[in-house]
Design an enzyme around this catalytic site. Structure first.
Site, PDB file in Angstrom:
ATOM      1  N   ARG A 280      50.319  35.394  32.468  1.00 37.60           N
ATOM      2  CA  ARG A 280      50.295  36.052  33.782  1.00 37.60           C
ATOM      3  C   ARG A 280      51.694  36.494  34.211  1.00 37.60           C
ATOM      4  O   ARG A 280      52.044  36.441  35.386  1.00 37.60           O
ATOM      5  CB  ARG A 280      49.658  35.143  34.838  1.00 37.60           C
ATOM      6  CG  ARG A 280      48.258  34.685  34.482  1.00 37.60           C
ATOM      7  CD  ARG A 280      47.268  35.847  34.370  1.00 37.60           C
ATOM      8  NE  ARG A 280      45.979  35.377  33.887  1.00 37.60           N
ATOM      9  CZ  ARG A 280      45.576  35.409  32.614  1.00 37.60           C
ATOM     10  NH1 ARG A 280      46.374  35.929  31.678  1.00 37.60           N
ATOM     11  NH2 ARG A 280      44.393  34.960  32.258  1.00 37.60           N
TER      12      ARG A 280
ATOM     13  N   SER B  64      40.942  34.648  40.790  1.00 35.18           N
ATOM     14  CA  SER B  64      41.471  33.340  40.407  1.00 35.18           C
ATOM     15  C   SER B  64      42.719  33.030  41.233  1.00 35.18           C
ATOM     16  O   SER B  64      43.691  33.775  41.205  1.00 35.18           O
ATOM     17  CB  SER B  64      41.801  33.346  38.916  1.00 35.18           C
ATOM     18  OG  SER B  64      42.259  32.095  38.505  1.00 35.18           O
TER      19      SER B  64
ATOM     20  N   GLU C  85      48.419  31.910  41.269  1.00 33.92           N
ATOM     21  CA  GLU C  85      48.354  33.166  40.522  1.00 33.92           C
ATOM     22  C   GLU C  85      48.287  34.334  41.499  1.00 33.92           C
ATOM     23  O   GLU C  85      48.876  35.389  41.267  1.00 33.92           O
ATOM     24  CB  GLU C  85      47.128  33.172  39.606  1.00 33.92           C
ATOM     25  CG  GLU C  85      46.943  34.455  38.815  1.00 33.92           C
ATOM     26  CD  GLU C  85      45.779  34.380  37.849  1.00 33.92           C
ATOM     27  OE1 GLU C  85      45.059  35.393  37.719  1.00 33.92           O
ATOM     28  OE2 GLU C  85      45.576  33.325  37.229  1.00 33.92           O
TER      29      GLU C  85
END
Length: 301
Positions: A173, A223, A293
């Protein structure tokens, strides 16, 4: 007032919306107003906007298509740039080139239409191509780093340049552009020839898995947390007894504890409070500190 008239004059012809509520555009359905929400139709309009903002010392940022993001209730000052109209996708042999505003899921379906394999992992990831490159989005063992060849970016100074995949410093990420402030404006992907039926079946399988596991029926930011090494965020949250826990109008999903859903006119502050509470409770229960995230931007009320 003088600056506003200059803005209207110098950016004439560009779709600009003044004091526009961002809750209309975010996947969470929360967020205050942008001073100037702009929708460039092409790279040249984008460069005009950025150059004007820099010359006039007006802050600017790109919102992408606002999927894995929370905009605070006080909104965002200056220009907020959305890429909805920068959405062309072109296929050349085994290569796909997509503008940053192209919908990622739709782009994977264009790959399917052309019997190109390699993009199946992304068939259920919400958001734009630009946002996916920025985050190195991934699922089910695949990620953008596996298929990207290069991308064109706009620097904070308004210059366009090309970055090779080797320049991107991809990690979990993570990508180089998170560090530099460069804005992805298009991306080129290398796929492989495949069998249409096989690709379609795999995409249907992955889509079914997502629908079973994720609360797609509610507004959410996707998420919320990165996956801790050796663990799953959703499992840690469940073990802390937080499934269904609610603050204001936002709650931890019963279906997948890694998601927080807007069930009743929630606010960005509700999201922030719930995220902080979950981090604290999981740390107390497991000793593991969850890392966000989702990006949180803008001003609080």
């Amino acid at each position: 007032m003088q600056k506003l008239e200059k803005l209207k004059s110098e950016l004439e012809g560009i779709d600009i919306r003044f004091n526009e509520p961002l809750s209309q555009y975010t996947y969470t359905k929360v967020g205050g107003a942008a001073d100037f929400l702009v929708f460039p139709r092409n790279r040249y309009e984008l460069v005009r906007i950025v150059n004007f903002a820099n010359q006039e010392d007006i802050p600017w940022m790109v919102l992408g298509n606002a999927s894995n993001i929370i905009v605070r209730d006080g909104g965002i000052r200056g220009f907020v740039i959305m890429f909805d109209k920068l959405n062309n996708v072109a296929v050349d042999g085994y290569m796909i080139e997509a503008e940053a505003g192209a919908n990622l899921i739709q782009t994977t379906h264009i790959a399917l239409q052309n019997s190109l394999t390699g993009f199946e992992f992304a068939c259920g990831i919400p958001g734009s191509v630009g946002g996916a490159v920025f985050m190195n989005a991934g699922a089910y063992g695949g990620e953008i780093a596996h298929v990207l060849v290069s991308c064109k970016v706009l620097t904070p100074q308004g210059q366009v340049k090309t970055l090779d995949v080797r320049d991107m410093k991809f990690g979990y990420r993570h990508s180089l552009v998170q560090e530099t402030g460069d804005i992805v404006i298009s991306a080129k992907f290398a796929l492989s020839p495949g069998v249409h039926r096989t690709i379609r079946q795999e995409m249907e399988r992955l889509t079914h898995l997502r629908e079973l596991k994720q609360p797609l029926e509610y507004p959410s930011c996707g998420s919320v947390f990165k996956r801790p090494l050796g663990h799953f965020a959703g499992q840690l949250i469940s073990e802390a007894g937080l499934k269904g826990h609610r603050i204001g109008g936002v709650e931890v999903s019963e279906k997948h504890a890694g998601f927080m859903i807007n069930v009743d006119k929630g606010t960005a502050q509700d999201y922030e409070n719930l995220i902080a509470h979950v981090i604290e409770r999981v740390r107390e229960n497991s000793g593991i500190t969850l890392e966000r995230e989702v990006r949180i931007i803008g001003e609080s009320l």
